[in-house]
Motif scaffolding. Structure first.
Motif, PDB file in Angstrom:
ATOM      1  N   ASN A   2      54.283  59.778 -75.084  1.00 55.42           N
ATOM      2  CA  ASN A   2      53.690  61.110 -75.222  1.00 55.42           C
ATOM      3  C   ASN A   2      52.361  61.204 -74.471  1.00 55.42           C
ATOM      4  OD1 ASN A   2      51.778  59.928 -76.953  1.00 55.42           O
ATOM      5  ND2 ASN A   2      52.746  60.698 -78.827  1.00 55.42           N
TER       6      ASN A   2
ATOM      7  N   TYR B  11      59.830  69.745 -81.878  1.00 58.26           N
ATOM      8  CA  TYR B  11      61.161  69.536 -81.295  1.00 58.26           C
ATOM      9  C   TYR B  11      61.670  68.113 -81.481  1.00 58.26           C
ATOM     10  CZ  TYR B  11      58.242  67.685 -77.525  1.00 58.26           C
ATOM     11  OH  TYR B  11      57.308  66.982 -76.800  1.00 58.26           O
ATOM     12  N   CYS B  12      60.908  67.273 -82.183  1.00 53.33           N
ATOM     13  CA  CYS B  12      61.282  65.850 -82.275  1.00 53.33           C
ATOM     14  C   CYS B  12      62.690  65.699 -82.866  1.00 53.33           C
ATOM     15  CB  CYS B  12      60.273  65.084 -83.124  1.00 53.33           C
ATOM     16  SG  CYS B  12      60.596  63.300 -83.079  1.00 53.33           S
TER      17      CYS B  12
ATOM     18  N   LYS C 292      59.780  55.915 -88.030  1.00 57.90           N
ATOM     19  CA  LYS C 292      59.331  56.663 -86.898  1.00 57.90           C
ATOM     20  C   LYS C 292      57.848  56.431 -86.784  1.00 57.90           C
ATOM     21  CE  LYS C 292      58.449  61.285 -85.286  1.00 57.90           C
ATOM     22  NZ  LYS C 292      58.478  62.727 -85.571  1.00 57.90           N
TER      23      LYS C 292
ATOM     24  N   CYS D  59      54.661  57.282 -84.935  1.00 60.89           N
ATOM     25  CA  CYS D  59      54.113  58.231 -83.974  1.00 60.89           C
ATOM     26  C   CYS D  59      52.780  58.799 -84.455  1.00 60.89           C
ATOM     27  CB  CYS D  59      55.102  59.368 -83.701  1.00 60.89           C
ATOM     28  SG  CYS D  59      54.760  60.165 -82.106  1.00 60.89           S
TER      29      CYS D  59
ATOM     30  N   LEU E 153      63.694  62.872 -84.050  1.00 63.51           N
ATOM     31  CA  LEU E 153      63.645  61.714 -84.956  1.00 63.51           C
ATOM     32  C   LEU E 153      63.197  62.100 -86.360  1.00 63.51           C
ATOM     33  CD1 LEU E 153      61.827  59.265 -82.486  1.00 63.51           C
ATOM     34  CD2 LEU E 153      64.265  59.318 -83.006  1.00 63.51           C
TER      35      LEU E 153
ATOM     36  N   ASN F  62      53.629  64.910 -84.204  1.00 64.87           N
ATOM     37  CA  ASN F  62      54.702  65.363 -85.083  1.00 64.87           C
ATOM     38  C   ASN F  62      55.326  66.600 -84.441  1.00 64.87           C
ATOM     39  OD1 ASN F  62      56.292  65.817 -87.362  1.00 64.87           O
ATOM     40  ND2 ASN F  62      54.667  66.930 -88.439  1.00 64.87           N
TER      41      ASN F  62
END
Ligand code: SF4
Length: 322
Positions: free
Chosen positions: A109, A34-35, A26, A28, A37, A31
Motif C-alpha cells: 500500500n 474495497y479490501c 489480516k 494491515c 480480505l 482498512n
C-alpha cells in the motif's frame, strides 16, 4: 509452518506469478473500503518478524525446484495484508534474488515508504506496485481508512522519496471506485500527485472481487474513459480488462472492431495495436466506414479521442462525436 508460497497464479500484469505471502491474515495499517480480505481489526502499525525468513525461503526454493523454466514469469510478494509490515522483507527479497534469475515484484500500500529502511529494502525488487487511490487527505481517509498515524502527506512524501532512489519499475495502482474517486475533480487531483511521484506506469484497477463494504461498486465505462484520458497523460496507463480481446480466430475485421469497442472504447492507436493481424491502413478505413454507416462513434474526453460502439450512451456524445 503454513505454506506462505502459492501459485503460480495467472496475473494480468505479471503473467504467471508465484506468490509469497510474508504476513498472516489480516495484517494491515489501512482498512480499505474495497479490501477483499475483510476489515482490519486490530490495526498493525509496527513492522515485525511474523515468520522466519529462512522457512519461507526454503518453501520458495522447493517450489521453484518443482517447476520447469517458463512456468513462472514473476515472483511476487503479495500479502494477507501489507507486505512491508514484515520486518525482514528486504532480506527476503535478496534471498529470493540469490536463488533465481526471475524478476521479483512487491505489491504494497506504500504507507511505510516514508521510512528510509523500507525504501532501502524495496530497491532490491525489480518492480514495486504501491497504491494511490486518492489525491487529497479527505478522500484518502474515506477510501483507505488508515490508522491515524499514516497521513496522506506521509504517503505521498514516501512515494516521491522512493522514486528518487528507485531505478527499477514503479507501477502505481489506482483502485477506481464508483462515486468516490472517479469524478473529473478526484482524478485530476490524483494526476497532480502522480506528476510529482513520476511512476513508470499507472495501473487502473477496479473492485472485481467481493469488497469488504457492500456499497463499493466498480466504475462505469464513462468513468474508465475519464480515468484513461486524465491519468493517461501522466504515465503509461494499464487499464482493467473489459472482456476478451483474443482475435485468434476472428477473420472479419468489422466483427473484430465492433466486438472490441462495444466492450471497451479505445484510442485509435490501441485498436491498431490490438488488431495487428490487419494493416493499420485497413483498420483506419474500416473505422471511418463504420462511423459513416452509424456503427461506431468517436467520443472525445479531455482532449483524447476514443472509438466506441454507436449503441453506447455517453453524456453529450452527440455533440462530442466527430
Ligand atoms: S492496504 Fe491492502 S490489505 Fe490493507 S486494507 Fe487496503 S486492500 Fe486490504
Amino acid at each position: 509452518m503454513v505454506k506462505r508460497v502459492f501459485g503460480p497464479v495467472p496475473s494480468r500484469r505479471l503473467g504467471k506469478s508465484l506468490g509469497i505471502d510474508p504476513v498472516p491474515l489480516k495484517t494491515c495499517n489501512w482498512n480499505c473500503v474495497y479490501c477483499q480480505l475483510g476489515r482490519t481489526n486490530p490495526f498493525v502499525t509496527e513492522r515485525q518478524h511474523f515468520y522466519k525468513n529462512e522457512d519461507i525461503l526454503t518453501q520458495v526454493r522447493e517450489t521453484l525446484g518443482t517447476h520447469a523454466p517458463g512456468d513462472i514469469d514473476w515472483i511476487t510478494f503479495v500479502g494477507s495484508g501489507e507486505t512491508t509490515l514484515h520486518a525482514g522483507l528486504g532480506e527476503m527479497i535478496r534471498g529470493v534474488k540469490s536463488m533465481t534469475e526471475l524478476p521479483v515484484a512487491v505489491i504494497t500500500n506504500g504507507s511505510l515508504l516514508y521510512l528510509p529502511e523500507v525504501r532501502q529494502e524495496l530497491t532490491a525488487a525489480d518492480a514495486v506496485l504501491p497504491s494511490l487511490d486518492a489525491g487529497n487527505p479527505d478522500l484518502y481517509r474515506k477510501i483507505n481508512r488508515p490508522h491515524p498515524i499514516f497521513s496522506f502527506d506521509r504517503l505521498v512524501e514516501g512515494l516521491i522519496a522512493f522514486r528518487k532512489v528507485y531505478e527499477n519499475q514503479l507501477w502505481v495502482e489506482v483502485m477506481l471506485i464508483k462515486g468516490l474517486n472517479d469524478s473529473e475533480k478526484a482524478l485530476k487531483e490524483i494526476a497532480d500527485q502522480l506528476e510529482q511521484i513520476q511512476p513508470d506506469e499507472v495501473h487502473i484497477v477496479q473492485p472485481t472481487r467481493p469488497p469488504v463494504e457492500m456499497w463499493v461498486e466498480p466504475p462505469d465505462e464513462e468513468a474508465l474513459l475519464r480515468a484513461h484520458a486524465i491519468l493517461g497523460k501522466v504515465a503509461k496507463l494499464v487499464m482493467p480488462p473489459m472482456g476478451s480481446f483474443d482475435f485468434g480466430s476472428e477473420e472479419d475485421l468489422v466483427e473484430a472492431i465492433v466486438g472490441i469497442i462495444t466492450r471497451h472504447p479505445m484510442r485509435e492507436s490501441e485498436l491498431i495495436q490490438s488488431l495487428e493481424k490487419w494493416s493499420s491502413q485497413n483498420v483506419k478505413e474500416t473505422l471511418n466506414d463504420l462511423e459513416s454507416s452509424g456503427k461506431a462513434q468517436v467520443i472525445t474526453r479531455y482532449g483524447t479521442r476514443f472509438w466506441s460502439a454507436s449503441g453506447s450512451h455517453y453524456p453529450n456524445s452527440k455533440h462530442e462525436s466527430k
